[in-house]
Design an enzyme around this catalytic site. Sequence first.
Site, PDB file in Angstrom:
ATOM      1  CB  THR A   1       2.694 -12.379  12.069  1.00 29.15           C
ATOM      2  OG1 THR A   1       2.470 -13.101  10.811  1.00 29.15           O
ATOM      3  CG2 THR A   1       2.963 -10.863  11.932  1.00 29.15           C
TER       4      THR A   1
ATOM      5  CE1 TYR B   1      -3.160 -15.816   9.777  1.00 30.77           C
ATOM      6  CE2 TYR B   1      -3.353 -13.512  10.536  1.00 30.77           C
ATOM      7  CZ  TYR B   1      -2.356 -14.659   9.706  1.00 30.77           C
ATOM      8  OH  TYR B   1      -1.167 -14.335   9.721  1.00 30.77           O
TER       9      TYR B   1
ATOM     10  CG  HIS C   1       1.689  -6.974   4.758  1.00 28.13           C
ATOM     11  ND1 HIS C   1       2.715  -7.262   5.785  1.00 28.13           N
ATOM     12  CD2 HIS C   1       0.615  -6.678   5.571  1.00 28.13           C
ATOM     13  CE1 HIS C   1       2.109  -7.246   7.199  1.00 28.13           C
ATOM     14  NE2 HIS C   1       0.535  -6.942   6.830  1.00 28.13           N
TER      15      HIS C   1
ATOM     16  CB  SER D   1      -1.924 -10.907  12.323  1.00 33.31           C
ATOM     17  OG  SER D   1      -2.157  -9.433  12.739  1.00 33.31           O
TER      18      SER D   1
END
Length: 633
Positions: A474, A461, A347, A463
């Site tokens: 993001t 959360y 990532h 994104s």
Amino acid sequence: RRGYGSGEYLHRSIVPTMHYQKSLPRLPVPKLEDTIRRYLNAQKPLLNDEQFRKTEDLAHQFEKGVGRQLHEQLVAQDNQNKHTSYITGPWFDMYLKAREPVVLNFNAFMCFNPDPKSEYNDQLVRATNMTVSAVRFMKTLRAGYLEPEVFHLNPQKSDTKLFKKFIRFVPSSLSWFGAYMVNAYPLDMSQYFRLFNSTRLPKLNRDELYTDEKAKHLLVLRNGNFYVFDVIDKDGNMVKPSEIQAHLKYILSDNSPAPSFPLGYLSSENRDTWALLRKNLLDNGNEEALKKVDSALFCLSLDDFSVKDLVHLSHTMLHGDGANRWYDKSFNLIITKDGTAGINFEHSWGDGVAVLRFQNEIFKDSTEEPAVSPQSQPASVDSSRAVQRLDFKLNDALKAGITKAKQNFDSTVGTLTLDMIQFQKGGKDLLKQKKVSPDAVAQLAFQMAFLRQYNQTVATYESCSTAAFKHGRTETVRPASIHTKKCSEAFVKEPSKYSTEELQKMIAECSEYHGRLTKEAAMGQGFDRHLFGLRYLALSKGTALPDFYQDQAYARLNHNILSTSTLSSPAVQLGGFGPVVSDGFGIAYGVHNDWIGCNVSSYPARNVKEFLQCINKSLDDIFNILQGKKIGS
């Protein structure tokens, strides 16, 4: 079919791939007062009155004092670096300095739909076709022929031959404005080059991203063994599909035993531990073999078993057995014995949008223009010469390191639970008809479910991509709000107290507020990245961290118990990721036309099965109320 010789490319866009890159707008640094206001709005549902007053005081002191100075420095620094965004450096650093293993903590997966023609789901046929399509994608991207990534708000006007013919003559420095005039938003494509020939190298304290675009070979893993062969020839052309098929067939029929010490486990280890072991590997005469691994176009992992069900599929794509993956590669294309295919990606180098575009293109190409068919004969080439099996020289310390890595991997994976639901009573169509945001309803259901199961509202959360800006990454949407808390408490604790109309009105309020947060985040007007940038700046000065950041409430807001992400595409059947904290849930979800899917992960501190039942109940209740029925009817 394509004309002869055009098989090297997916398509030839008349607008060059990077045409808009130069004129993309810059990611805005939000106003400090907006950030503090948004931060306090996100804190409100998580704190009692006394805690909130304390956090509010700290926030206002920060805004007037040290925060103001940091903000002005950040803005000045941003003005000096017009070629990038204020979040780029800190965000790469955040990922690359993290010392946890990438597997489960950072890598995510997305799984392809099966080929609509079932006989094409043969492992060898699909591996050949997807590899060829991936090489075509790479060649199309590097030649500048890949269609630029554009978000069309009015495709009838902007996604047309006429518009493309016009815009390609507008200079790059102005092209974004031309697209903007017809309501089209070009997206940042700066991450794409890292899709290929790239890997994350473990280094002490901070890893490095490495890319070698000159390398021509593919890395194939099977049964824990490493193989490489060229897929690009000396002239830069793709090796014939029938030869690629022959080489893959050779690898699939190789009956070498699995290595006693499979190297793949090392890429699942703590980054500092792995960095030291890698240094040992290099000093032990494995430099050439490792360079082959690091520089390979990508990693193709061929698994020797078939997929039993969707839960088994998720485990396979998210982590697998640890021996037949190289988690540091920008991505692993994984194909199981029954031809099920997925991508596990690292990532730090990029976000879901770049990977999704790649998956969409190679799914479309490999299913609509397959390079080989189930009847195709592999070329009669000498694969034993073309394919090289990599041999690693291991000393006792390395063998012990691999054994330990395997133990760590097995014990961590052993504590992970994954499960999913498919809610069949409705989806996007019905929700839009009722004039509520589908994403808001899914997020409201998660809030309601957690409240029902654990009787609290916790940091959440979601994104949101900021790829509409140059070097955007993001932003965070904070779905837990005073609105979702009020609505959830009404539904879970005292539904009989309210009329159907009152409950409908609460859902509408949640939807409107969530829609606003999402729009703000997509425009770079969230608060998380801004506060992260200011904190990063404060730390880089080596002075004491401002009190604002030492507030327990700040730490709690950033301990995301509910971590959520959504993507939908015709190429992808499901995706998933691990929880980001030990007492959290990792929630991958998709709101489809007439159903809603959730794929959820957790460790033993949380119960996934029960959480999914609570999500199902919440969706049921919301859909009933929206349709004017009673709860539980």
